[in-house]
Write an enzyme that holds these catalytic residues in place. Structure first.
Site, PDB file in Angstrom:
ATOM      1  N   ASP A  19      51.050  58.687 -13.667  1.00  0.00           N
ATOM      2  CA  ASP A  19      50.349  58.883 -14.925  1.00  0.00           C
ATOM      3  C   ASP A  19      50.376  57.483 -15.714  1.00  0.00           C
ATOM      4  O   ASP A  19      49.246  56.887 -16.006  1.00  0.00           O
ATOM      5  CB  ASP A  19      50.807  59.791 -15.954  1.00  0.00           C
ATOM      6  CG  ASP A  19      50.973  61.137 -15.225  1.00  0.00           C
ATOM      7  OD1 ASP A  19      50.046  61.781 -14.915  1.00  0.00           O
ATOM      8  OD2 ASP A  19      52.212  61.448 -14.802  1.00  0.00           O
ATOM      9  N   GLU A 277      48.189  59.494  -6.655  1.00  0.00           N
ATOM     10  CA  GLU A 277      46.681  59.018  -6.849  1.00  0.00           C
ATOM     11  C   GLU A 277      46.311  57.608  -7.130  1.00  0.00           C
ATOM     12  O   GLU A 277      45.063  57.251  -6.875  1.00  0.00           O
ATOM     13  CB  GLU A 277      45.829  60.013  -8.071  1.00  0.00           C
ATOM     14  CG  GLU A 277      46.141  61.323  -7.677  1.00  0.00           C
ATOM     15  CD  GLU A 277      45.756  62.250  -8.685  1.00  0.00           C
ATOM     16  OE1 GLU A 277      45.306  61.849  -9.726  1.00  0.00           O
ATOM     17  OE2 GLU A 277      46.072  63.539  -8.453  1.00  0.00           O
TER      18      GLU A 277
HETATM   19  O1  TRH Z   1      54.258  57.954  -8.294  1.00  0.00           O
HETATM   20  P1  TRH Z   1      53.326  58.811  -7.894  1.00  0.00           P
HETATM   21  O2  TRH Z   1      53.589  59.786  -6.907  1.00  0.00           O
HETATM   22  O3  TRH Z   1      52.498  59.359  -9.173  1.00  0.00           O
HETATM   23  C1  TRH Z   1      52.402  60.835  -9.175  1.00  0.00           C
HETATM   24  C2  TRH Z   1      50.866  61.228  -8.813  1.00  0.00           C
HETATM   25  O4  TRH Z   1      49.806  60.117  -9.405  1.00  0.00           O
HETATM   26  C3  TRH Z   1      50.201  62.545  -9.131  1.00  0.00           C
HETATM   27  O5  TRH Z   1      49.010  62.677  -8.859  1.00  0.00           O
HETATM   28  C4  TRH Z   1      50.799  62.753 -10.461  1.00  0.00           C
HETATM   29  O6  TRH Z   1      50.207  64.169 -11.156  1.00  0.00           O
HETATM   30  C5  TRH Z   1      52.383  62.482 -10.670  1.00  0.00           C
HETATM   31  O7  TRH Z   1      52.543  61.222 -10.544  1.00  0.00           O
HETATM   32  C6  TRH Z   1      52.510  62.901 -12.172  1.00  0.00           C
HETATM   33  O8  TRH Z   1      52.103  57.984  -7.094  1.00  0.00           O
HETATM   34  P2  TRH Z   1      50.936  57.120  -7.604  1.00  0.00           P
HETATM   35  O9  TRH Z   1      49.801  57.680  -8.361  1.00  0.00           O
HETATM   36  O10 TRH Z   1      50.767  56.139  -6.406  1.00  0.00           O
HETATM   37  O11 TRH Z   1      51.628  55.929  -8.583  1.00  0.00           O
HETATM   38  C7  TRH Z   1      52.544  55.079  -8.413  1.00  0.00           C
HETATM   39  C8  TRH Z   1      52.239  53.841  -9.369  1.00  0.00           C
HETATM   40  O12 TRH Z   1      53.717  52.927  -9.198  1.00  0.00           O
HETATM   41  C9  TRH Z   1      51.110  52.857  -8.985  1.00  0.00           C
HETATM   42  O13 TRH Z   1      50.416  52.777 -10.052  1.00  0.00           O
HETATM   43  C10 TRH Z   1      51.883  51.706  -8.013  1.00  0.00           C
HETATM   44  C11 TRH Z   1      53.279  51.693  -8.930  1.00  0.00           C
HETATM   45  N1  TRH Z   1      54.400  51.039  -8.023  1.00  0.00           N
HETATM   46  C12 TRH Z   1      54.407  49.750  -8.560  1.00  0.00           C
HETATM   47  O14 TRH Z   1      53.656  48.954  -9.247  1.00  0.00           O
HETATM   48  N2  TRH Z   1      55.396  48.895  -8.116  1.00  0.00           N
HETATM   49  C13 TRH Z   1      56.266  49.576  -7.075  1.00  0.00           C
HETATM   50  O15 TRH Z   1      57.303  48.920  -6.543  1.00  0.00           O
HETATM   51  C14 TRH Z   1      55.884  51.093  -6.699  1.00  0.00           C
HETATM   52  C15 TRH Z   1      56.922  51.789  -5.777  1.00  0.00           C
HETATM   53  C16 TRH Z   1      54.995  51.541  -7.404  1.00  0.00           C
END
Ligand code: TRH
Length: 370
Positions: A19, A277
């Site tokens: 989010d 996402e």
């Molecule tokens: O963390 P997520 O599993 O987020 C989820 C989904 O979006 C889901 O649909 C939603 O409903 C839920 O959250 C509440 O995966 P996502 O969407 O890829 O988000 C991870 C974010 O973290 C992404 O913006 C990349 C960031 N990130 C970094 O910037 N650095 C890091 O080291 C890591 C591991 C992630």
């Protein structure tokens, strides 16, 4: 060039990082196109590592209950675009303050409900639909549904200006050296996941066979992926069934990376396991074979969403089978078939690059409605 507007984006962190990750990316994208953005978020803690440098033009404000309206200078910078992200109920006191403002100076704001990303067909039907507000201080206003998506009839995908240029200039060996990751030419596999039941099978596969006949270095993202991997490999006997396993599989654990550096991870790897996402979109832009672990929903709605994603990719049979296993309850896992997976992701990336990105579409949409 779009007129500079004042945006107020509301985000509630449910769990994980998606989010706030998507909202931050949107804020930074809009600000880089000359927009002024206030991001109201109930838990901004992840931004300390995701976006440690912040972004010019983006102010991060605490979404407390009730909202501290003293933080808001509506008189000097009235809200012109209000965005409620992912079905959150925008703070009613904020809406009331905007309504007073609207009566005072005749200004009009555009109210957007930014929805979750899906490749399902309802997205095209629902994108850009109005929802008239019937009650409360905003009665008579219209909320507009804005659906990100993978086709021209949707709101598109976040793709900030300059992304492709940054990608073209990326130097993988230099990035690995900067990060202190030892690399002897192994296949690099990025792992960002929840706790897939087939994870132990995947690790065993790499320890037995490597990938495409070459040793693997697994780059494990901080957080749940790291905990899940460690729970398997820290068992002292786990490598015993795989003679030579230590040569075939090496593991590097990463710290939490900024969003910009998370992109570098995806660009560096030959194969990316991603989840949720935001990272799946970033992996598509990275253009390397990818495997998506979808965010599981209690009502199993994620199954149709996964199928739609695979259809959108025009995924070859082996990529479909692998996804179903990776997202399933069992420990079985089908083979990794890098060449056809690479062709499919490359083709999808090219097609998606030909469509207007979400920031561009949102600015055009708002310009039409304001
Ligand atoms: O963390 P997520 O599993 O987020 C989820 C989904 O979006 C889901 O649909 C939603 O409903 C839920 O959250 C509440 O995966 P996502 O969407 O890829 O988000 C991870 C974010 O973290 C992404 O913006 C990349 C960031 N990130 C970094 O910037 N650095 C890091 O080291 C890591 C591991 C992630």
């Amino acid at each position: 060039m779009n007129r500079s507007l004042q945006w107020d984006i509301f985000c509630k962190v449910i769990d994980n990082h998606g989010d706030i990750g998507v909202c931050w990316r949107l804020c930074a994208d809009l600000a880089s196109r000359g927009q002024q953005v206030r991001l109201w978020v109930d838990d901004a803690s992840a931004l300390s590592w995701m976006a440690p440098a912040g972004h010019d033009g983006v102010a991060v404000l605490p979404w407390t209950e009730p909202l501290d309206l003293n933080l808001l200078r509506l008189d000097s910078a009235p809200c012109e675009v209000l965005v409620g992200a992912f079905g959150c109920q925008v703070a009613p006191e904020f809406i009331a303050a905007c309504a007073v403002q609207e009566r005072a100076d005749g200004s009009k704001l555009v109210w957007i409900n930014l929805e979750y990303l899906s490749a399902e067909s309802y997205v095209e039907r629902s994108h850009a639909l109005p929802s008239p507000v019937q009650h409360g201080p905003a009665a008579g206003w219209t909320q507009w549904f804005f659906y990100p998506g993978f086709t021209p009839a949707t709101g598109g995908l976040l793709r900030e200006p300059g992304l492709l240029k940054r990608q073209a200039l990326f130097d993988r060996a230099a990035w690995l050296a900067e990060r202190g990751i030892p690399w002897r030419g192994e296949k690099l596999v990025g792992l960002f996941c929840y706790e897939p039941p087939a994870l132990a099978t995947l690790l065993a596969r790499f320890a037995q066979e490597g990938l495409d006949g070459q040793p693997v270095r697994l780059l494990v993202a901080a957080g749940r992926a790291q905990v899940a991997v460690q729970a398997i490999v820290e068992h002292e006997k786990w490598l015993l069934p795989f003679p030579g396993g230590r040569e075939k599989l090496s593991i590097s654990y990463l710290p939490l990376l900024s969003q910009a550096d998370f992109d570098h991870l995806l660009w560096a790897c030959d194969l990316n396991f991603v989840r949720g996402e935001d990272s799946v979109v970033r992996a598509l832009w990275a253009g390397k074979p990818l495997v998506w672990q979808i965010y599981p929903q209690d009502d199993q709605a994620h199954r149709a969403k996964l199928q739609a994603f695979l259809d959108m990719l025009d995924a070859p049979a082996s990529l479909r089978a692998f996804h179903l296993a990776w997202n399933g309850p069992d420990q079985d896992l089908q083979g990794i078939d890098m060449a056809p997976w690479s062709v499919a992701i490359h083709a999808a990336r090219q097609r998606l690059l030909g469509q207007p990105d979400l920031g561009t579409q949102l600015l055009e949409f708002v310009a039409k409605k304001s």
